[in-house]
Design a protein around this motif. Structure first.
Motif, mmCIF file in Angstrom:
data_model
loop_
_atom_site.group_PDB
_atom_site.id
_atom_site.type_symbol
_atom_site.label_atom_id
_atom_site.label_comp_id
_atom_site.label_asym_id
_atom_site.label_seq_id
_atom_site.Cartn_x
_atom_site.Cartn_y
_atom_site.Cartn_z
ATOM 1 N N VAL A 193 40.462 42.339 32.604
ATOM 2 C CA VAL A 193 39.397 43.350 32.545
ATOM 3 C C VAL A 193 39.616 44.296 31.363
ATOM 4 N N SER A 194 40.862 44.659 31.100
ATOM 5 C CA SER A 194 41.140 45.606 30.010
ATOM 6 C C SER A 194 40.838 45.021 28.638
ATOM 7 N N ASN A 195 40.737 43.691 28.541
ATOM 8 C CA ASN A 195 40.459 43.036 27.257
ATOM 9 C C ASN A 195 38.969 42.816 26.998
ATOM 10 N N THR A 196 38.112 43.305 27.872
ATOM 11 C CA THR A 196 36.680 42.998 27.750
ATOM 12 C C THR A 196 35.892 44.047 26.981
ATOM 13 N N ALA A 197 36.545 45.032 26.439
ATOM 14 C CA ALA A 197 35.912 46.008 25.524
ATOM 15 C C ALA A 197 34.815 46.824 26.173
ATOM 16 N N GLY A 198 34.881 47.024 27.476
ATOM 17 C CA GLY A 198 33.970 47.960 28.131
ATOM 18 C C GLY A 198 32.554 47.490 28.341
ATOM 19 N N GLU A 199 32.282 46.195 28.135
ATOM 20 C CA GLU A 199 30.914 45.710 28.273
ATOM 21 C C GLU A 199 30.595 45.195 29.681
ATOM 22 N N LEU A 200 31.605 45.029 30.535
ATOM 23 C CA LEU A 200 31.363 44.459 31.864
ATOM 24 C C LEU A 200 30.430 45.330 32.691
ATOM 25 N N ARG A 201 29.421 44.661 33.249
ATOM 26 C CA ARG A 201 28.448 45.332 34.105
ATOM 27 C C ARG A 201 28.475 44.801 35.544
ATOM 28 N N HIS A 202 28.993 43.589 35.698
ATOM 29 C CA HIS A 202 28.971 42.957 37.023
ATOM 30 C C HIS A 202 30.304 42.241 37.237
ATOM 31 N N ILE A 203 31.033 42.620 38.296
ATOM 32 C CA ILE A 203 32.287 41.969 38.664
ATOM 33 C C ILE A 203 32.188 41.499 40.104
ATOM 34 N N THR A 204 32.376 40.187 40.308
ATOM 35 C CA THR A 204 32.466 39.611 41.651
ATOM 36 C C THR A 204 33.797 38.882 41.748
ATOM 37 N N PHE A 205 34.578 39.236 42.758
ATOM 38 C CA PHE A 205 35.913 38.664 42.928
ATOM 39 C C PHE A 205 36.111 38.440 44.424
ATOM 40 N N ILE A 206 35.796 37.237 44.915
ATOM 41 C CA ILE A 206 35.702 37.032 46.357
ATOM 42 C C ILE A 206 36.477 35.795 46.814
ATOM 43 N N THR A 207 36.770 35.765 48.105
ATOM 44 C CA THR A 207 37.451 34.636 48.726
ATOM 45 C C THR A 207 36.865 34.421 50.116
ATOM 46 N N GLY A 208 36.998 33.200 50.608
ATOM 47 C CA GLY A 208 36.554 32.911 51.959
ATOM 48 C C GLY A 208 37.628 33.167 52.989
ATOM 49 N N LEU A 209 38.819 33.587 52.533
ATOM 50 C CA LEU A 209 39.928 33.829 53.445
ATOM 51 C C LEU A 209 39.789 35.177 54.144
ATOM 52 N N LEU A 210 40.313 35.233 55.364
ATOM 53 C CA LEU A 210 40.352 36.477 56.120
ATOM 54 C C LEU A 210 41.803 36.948 56.225
ATOM 55 N N ASN A 211 41.954 38.194 56.683
ATOM 56 C CA ASN A 211 43.290 38.744 56.940
ATOM 57 C C ASN A 211 44.179 38.763 55.704
ATOM 58 N N LEU A 212 43.621 39.078 54.561
ATOM 59 C CA LEU A 212 44.456 39.280 53.385
ATOM 60 C C LEU A 212 45.191 40.611 53.533
ATOM 61 N N VAL A 213 46.504 40.568 53.456
ATOM 62 C CA VAL A 213 47.287 41.791 53.636
ATOM 63 C C VAL A 213 48.355 41.865 52.559
ATOM 64 N N HIS A 214 48.974 43.033 52.477
ATOM 65 C CA HIS A 214 50.094 43.265 51.551
ATOM 66 C C HIS A 214 49.679 43.046 50.093
ATOM 67 N N LEU A 215 48.433 43.246 49.784
ATOM 68 C CA LEU A 215 47.997 43.077 48.397
ATOM 69 C C LEU A 215 47.787 44.451 47.763
ATOM 70 N N ASP A 216 48.225 44.576 46.530
ATOM 71 C CA ASP A 216 48.091 45.843 45.818
ATOM 72 C C ASP A 216 46.883 45.755 44.897
ATOM 73 N N THR A 217 45.802 46.388 45.297
ATOM 74 C CA THR A 217 44.574 46.358 44.492
ATOM 75 C C THR A 217 44.476 47.540 43.537
ATOM 76 N N ARG A 218 45.464 48.448 43.567
ATOM 77 C CA ARG A 218 45.336 49.693 42.806
ATOM 78 C C ARG A 218 45.234 49.458 41.309
#
Length: 512
Positions: A352-377
């Motif tokens: 994301v940091s390499n995209t030069a600020g033009e991003l308008r739409h971000i979709t980042f999805i999974t069909g999995l449930l119960n995702l835990v212990h992930l650092d999204t910060r």
């Protein structure tokens, strides 16, 4: 008395209806109003006659009857010598050869070979049942009908815009491809419709495709969207690619068998990724083993879609993404059934940091449930810092990432749609959306018009009520939805209904 609309006006109206409702059957009643309406609607109805497959009110027998009528109409358009050759083999075919009021083949703009071949099959079966042809001549009649009608469509169509050759792997469909290849090879004049071809999709597994590419190379040089479903590298394919002047949209996927040629990686560096890749602004990669380092060649991408991207398991496999300098990228869509990509969110943060600020739409999805212990910060912070023009975010967020959400809302002031996949702190406790919704309530988000929560989480009535109450002065209604695994605690629906009546909520409820 009000003046009547002329044919041009009606054509614009009918084209608008066709593109907005995506149901060509809606124009059938229009053709019955009067002569002017009929003349205006017929070219649109017959631009893609197989689009009746989208009509929900027809039962299978009605659909078969319509497909039979389509082929009958094209047979009536055949030149006299074609009709005579058919009637020599089966005399009863003459009974179907009524004079047609329109040159239906001239209206064709979209040819799907699979639906065309299936319509021929339906016509053969119903003709046998009705005694028009006998079973002894079935095979030869089937071949001749495909041959004559294919040539009719390609020589009479004034402007063919899309050609779909996918899913023609069974025996009957392979006949259609074989005949198409022969018609393209043997018809020297009268194929001007191919000059206008903009959308071309094919399955690479079929052995006939190199012949088709060889013929199309000299006739089609203005393809804009190319759909590759099963990559089989051949010289004719690359010759076809090299002559394209306006190619800017490419889809690469596996074929109908789910296979994908392993030699793709060998050819990509040498042939496919050439000067043509620089003209591509939209790339969709679906359900294939596509090496991410090859994306560096698509320097001018504005839209990147990685769908069913389930083949990279290691950090090493994802690291090329962090080095991609896609400075013009505006849309990034990523979907997977794996958990590994979510463990490497720092790589996606660097991307994301390499995209030069033009991003308008971000979709980042999974069909999995119960995702835990992930650092999204780090991921959310990178988006907040590098995407000031962001309008849509659909992706993961930890239940206690209130500071990151606050930063996102502060920096991305154009954000209008938010779909959060809530991630918990542990496997034992279901996360609650209370913390993040409270943060949304305290942040100024006047442009936000769509909010959805997904994941196995809890949604409380009191917090929803507070959120809506604080939006009463915003003047913009909001869509509020939740996924099927969200547990609503209290009368969440009743609260939504109250605020809908107050003009705060536009639509609400469960959304899959």
């Amino acid at each position: 008395m009000a003046p009547e609309l002329n044919e041009d006006c009606l054509s614009h109206i009918f084209n608008y209806l066709r593109t907005t409702v995506d149901d060509i059957a809606i124009l059938y009643p229009c053709a019955l109003v009067n002569r002017t309406w009929c003349k205006a609607s017929m070219p649109i109805l017959w631009s893609d006659p197989w689009a009746i497959r989208n009509y929900p009110c027809l039962d299978p027998s009605d659909l078969e009857r319509r497909r039979e009528l389509i082929i009958n109409a094209y047979i009536s358009n055949l030149p006299q010598n074609s009709k005579e050759s058919l009637s020599k083999i089966q005399r009863n075919i003459k009974a179907t050869q009524k004079t047609s009021a329109f040159d239906y083949a001239s209206f064709l703009k979209h040819l799907n070979l699979k639906f065309f071949g299936y319509s021929i099959k339906v016509w053969i079966n119903r003709s046998i049942k009705n005694g028009i042809i006998n079973q002894d001549s079935q095979q030869i009649i089937h071949y001749l009908i495909i041959e004559h009608v294919t040539k009719l469509l390609l020589t009479r169509s004034t402007s063919l815009r899309s050609l779909d050759l996918r899913y023609c792997d069974d025996v009957e469909m392979r006949d259609c491809l074989e005949i198409l290849a022969s018609v393209l090879e043997t018809t020297n004049d009268g194929l001007d419709c191919l000059i206008y071809l903009k959308d071309f999709k094919y399955s690479g597994s079929n052995q006939v495709m190199p012949r088709i590419f060889a013929s199309l190379t000299s006739k089609c040089q203005n393809i804009r969207h190319l759909g590759i479903y099963g990559f089989r590298p051949t010289e004719n394919f690359f010759n076809f690619i090299d002559v394209q002047k306006n190619l800017n949209d490419t889809t690469i996927s596996c074929d109908s068998t789910g296979r994908f040629d392993s030699s793709f990686s060998e050819w990509t560096t040498n042939e496919f990724v050439s000067e043509n890749s620089k003209s591509i602004i939209r790339l969709s990669v679906e359900n294939i083993c596509f090496p991410l380092d090859f994306l560096v060649n698509f320097a001018n991408l504005e839209e990147l879609y990685l769908r069913s991207f389930d083949h990279i398991f290691s950090r090493e496999g994802w690291e090329p993404l962090a080095r991609l300098p896609l400075k013009r990228l505006k849309t990034f869509y990523f979907q997977t059934q794996l958990h590994q990509p979510f463990e490497f969110l720092d790589i996606f943060a660097k991307f994301v940091s390499n995209t030069a600020g033009e991003l308008r739409h971000i979709t980042f999805i999974t069909g999995l449930l119960n995702l835990v212990h992930l650092d999204t910060r780090q991921f959310i912070t990178s988006i907040s810092t590098n995407c000031p023009n962001l309008e849509v975010y659909e992706g993961p967020l930890m239940e206690n990432d209130t500071e990151q959400l606050a930063l996102l809302l502060e920096k991305c002031t154009k954000l209008r749609a938010l779909h959060i996949y809530l991630i918990g702190k542990s496997e034992d406790d279901r996360p609650t959306f209370d913390f993040l919704l409270s943060q949304l309530s305290s942040s100024l988000t006047p442009n936000l018009e769509f909010l959805k929560i997904s994941g196995e989480c809890l949604l409380y009535e009191e917090t929803v009520n507070s959120f809506f109450n604080l939006r009463r002065n915003f003047g913009k209604k909001i869509h509020f939805h939740w996924g099927e695994f969200v547990e609503c605690v209290g009368n969440v629906k009743d609260v939504c209904k109250i605020y809908q009546e107050l003009g705060v909520v536009k639509k609400f409820g469960l959304s899959r």
